[in-house]
Design a protein around this motif. Sequence first.
Motif, short mmCIF file in Angstrom:
data_model
loop_
_atom_site.label_atom_id
_atom_site.label_comp_id
_atom_site.label_asym_id
_atom_site.label_seq_id
_atom_site.Cartn_x
_atom_site.Cartn_y
_atom_site.Cartn_z
N HIS A 334 0.82 -1.21 0.00
CA HIS A 334 0.00 0.00 0.00
C HIS A 334 0.85 1.26 0.00
CE1 HIS A 334 -4.09 -1.56 0.35
NE2 HIS A 334 -3.59 -2.54 1.09
N THR A 335 2.14 1.14 0.24
CA THR A 335 3.00 2.32 0.31
C THR A 335 4.07 2.36 -0.78
OG1 THR A 335 4.45 1.19 1.90
CG2 THR A 335 2.68 2.58 2.79
N SER A 336 4.16 1.33 -1.61
CA SER A 336 5.13 1.35 -2.71
C SER A 336 4.74 0.33 -3.77
CB SER A 336 6.55 1.05 -2.20
OG SER A 336 6.64 -0.29 -1.75
N GLY A 337 5.15 0.61 -5.02
CA GLY A 337 4.85 -0.30 -6.11
C GLY A 337 3.49 -0.04 -6.73
N SER A 338 2.96 -1.06 -7.41
CA SER A 338 1.71 -0.93 -8.16
C SER A 338 0.68 -1.94 -7.66
CB SER A 338 1.96 -1.15 -9.66
OG SER A 338 2.88 -0.21 -10.16
N GLN A 352 -3.07 1.82 -8.41
CA GLN A 352 -2.37 2.82 -7.59
C GLN A 352 -0.88 2.57 -7.78
OE1 GLN A 352 -3.12 3.71 -3.16
NE2 GLN A 352 -1.24 2.48 -3.13
N VAL A 353 -0.15 3.60 -8.20
CA VAL A 353 1.29 3.47 -8.46
C VAL A 353 2.04 4.45 -7.57
CG1 VAL A 353 3.10 3.53 -10.21
CG2 VAL A 353 0.76 2.90 -10.86
N ILE A 354 2.93 3.93 -6.72
CA ILE A 354 3.76 4.77 -5.86
C ILE A 354 5.23 4.45 -6.17
CG2 ILE A 354 4.38 5.39 -3.51
CD1 ILE A 354 1.61 4.54 -2.61
N VAL A 355 5.95 5.46 -6.65
CA VAL A 355 7.36 5.30 -6.99
C VAL A 355 8.19 5.99 -5.92
CG1 VAL A 355 9.12 5.60 -8.76
CG2 VAL A 355 6.71 5.36 -9.42
N ALA A 356 9.03 5.23 -5.25
CA ALA A 356 9.87 5.78 -4.19
C ALA A 356 10.93 6.72 -4.76
CB ALA A 356 10.55 4.64 -3.43
N LYS A 357 11.43 7.61 -3.93
CA LYS A 357 12.48 8.53 -4.34
C LYS A 357 13.65 7.75 -4.94
CE LYS A 357 15.68 11.98 -2.47
NZ LYS A 357 16.10 12.73 -1.26
N GLY A 358 14.00 8.12 -6.17
CA GLY A 358 15.09 7.44 -6.86
C GLY A 358 14.73 6.09 -7.43
N GLY A 359 13.45 5.73 -7.36
CA GLY A 359 13.01 4.41 -7.80
C GLY A 359 12.44 4.38 -9.21
N PHE A 415 6.66 9.85 -6.07
CA PHE A 415 5.42 10.34 -6.65
C PHE A 415 4.38 9.22 -6.76
CE2 PHE A 415 7.01 8.83 -10.67
CZ PHE A 415 5.98 8.86 -11.60
N LYS A 416 3.14 9.67 -6.77
CA LYS A 416 2.02 8.75 -6.71
C LYS A 416 1.01 9.10 -7.80
CE LYS A 416 -1.49 7.19 -3.30
NZ LYS A 416 -1.94 7.40 -1.89
N LEU A 417 0.54 8.08 -8.49
CA LEU A 417 -0.46 8.30 -9.52
C LEU A 417 -1.50 7.19 -9.50
CD1 LEU A 417 0.02 6.26 -12.22
CD2 LEU A 417 2.04 7.70 -12.43
N TYR A 418 -2.62 7.47 -10.13
CA TYR A 418 -3.66 6.45 -10.34
C TYR A 418 -3.88 6.30 -11.83
CZ TYR A 418 -4.61 6.45 -5.36
OH TYR A 418 -4.49 6.31 -3.99
N ARG A 419 -3.89 5.05 -12.28
CA ARG A 419 -4.01 4.75 -13.70
C ARG A 419 -5.26 3.92 -13.95
NH1 ARG A 419 0.44 1.25 -17.31
NH2 ARG A 419 -0.61 1.51 -19.34
N ALA A 420 -6.21 4.47 -14.68
CA ALA A 420 -7.44 3.75 -15.04
C ALA A 420 -7.25 3.17 -16.45
CB ALA A 420 -8.64 4.69 -15.02
N PHE A 421 -7.73 1.94 -16.64
CA PHE A 421 -7.52 1.34 -17.97
C PHE A 421 -8.60 0.33 -18.28
CE2 PHE A 421 -5.32 -1.40 -14.99
CZ PHE A 421 -5.57 -2.69 -15.45
N VAL A 422 -8.68 0.02 -19.57
CA VAL A 422 -9.54 -1.05 -20.04
C VAL A 422 -8.65 -2.03 -20.79
CG1 VAL A 422 -10.11 0.24 -22.14
CG2 VAL A 422 -11.58 -1.63 -21.44
N GLU A 423 -8.92 -3.30 -20.61
CA GLU A 423 -8.08 -4.31 -21.26
C GLU A 423 -8.97 -5.45 -21.74
OE1 GLU A 423 -3.70 -6.22 -20.56
OE2 GLU A 423 -5.01 -6.11 -18.81
#
Length: 425
Positions: A334-338, A352-359, A415-423
Amino acid sequence: MTEHVFRLIPAMQNYPWGKKGSSSLVAQLADGAGIPDFKIDESKHYAEMWMGTQYNSPMRVHSTGQLLSEHLAAHPELIGESVIKQFGLEYGQVPFLFKVLSFDKALPVQIHPNTAEHIVHKNPREHVDSNHKSKMVLALSDFSALCGFLSTSQVSEFLSFVPEFASLFPADLIAHFTSVARSPNESECKAALKDLFSYYAQVDKEEATVQLKRLVERYQAGKESDEENIVKSLVLQLHEMYPNDSGIFCAFILNYFDFKPGHAFSVATGEPHAYITGDIIELGCMVTSDNTIPFAFSPPFHLDISAFLSNVAYNPTSGKTLIQPTMFTRGSTHTSGSLLYNPPIDELAVMQVIVAKGGVESHHKLRGPSIAIVVEGEGTVVWAEGAKRLGVGRGQVVFIAAGTEVKYSSLETAFKLYRAFVEVA
């Protein structure tokens, strides 16, 4: 050849239930989104940010100002042939509406119809999309909502202990409802709930207002029973937001929930609901518009009680099943990764995508288009095997084409982002 990743300009909605000025998450994000001439007005309500190709609030390509739908119509490969066929898309449409909402006043009690085909002709301005609209909700902050019908046994309890609520109904209707409220026969309970709710929906508004005033005065005087403690604060909160609105009695008919950040759930077509306070992400399966049929907490000229009763689904429940996120990339938390939130909606999902500093966080190709919004920090989106990159910051929105492998990298800040998609397979 057109780019496979590019920035977008989202659309704004200033509904009166949105948070005001810079207190609104929507306003904060819009401030960095690159919306032409946008400046936060502290006296304005900023309720929703829309990200999609809906005709009434479409997105535009940031670099050109062109409608996203026009750009995609000229480059259908960005959507993908399988997605276009699966959803019957035309004119560069994407098959979802992605939103951020920020509100401190309850939205209307409403439903989304399974399809709008039988009401399009009655009121084409209000219901213009024949697509069904299930949706997923993801809490970004503490978030409260009404959603779905209470169990018939709980409604029966309120009829017994809340005289102002019971006074809205004739004695024989209450007697029948009470007699079947604990029945193991599901269809019998649904039929009784339908009879009760239909009567409530059409009750005399003046009489309902009189009873509501008595109820509020009794609660304010601290004269509630022990059985009413669970609902007293909700009734008073709704009354403060919408004085004298008979829809406040929904507190005795619909489930009330408090959610925490990261909690997610789906709202089915026909399921009555009203968000009350919070900040959320919403992803819905619709192509051209935002089908809603309001029941309460809305101006009378917006209400369509007949259409609401024709489309509401009577499915009483005692709770809400949360959508449990799964790892999209190995080791994610919940605090890092996707993390992937995969609702029971046709091929739609949110990450939910959270990229750690320098990651760096890598995403494999998806078989459909996606739209992402940065909600915290800044970083870089990299694609074309590292040959192309795009810097992104808080509030900025990007389109990612079908079949595009991307990496998200961060240098100075996480940084943190949310990515919505259809597949589509």
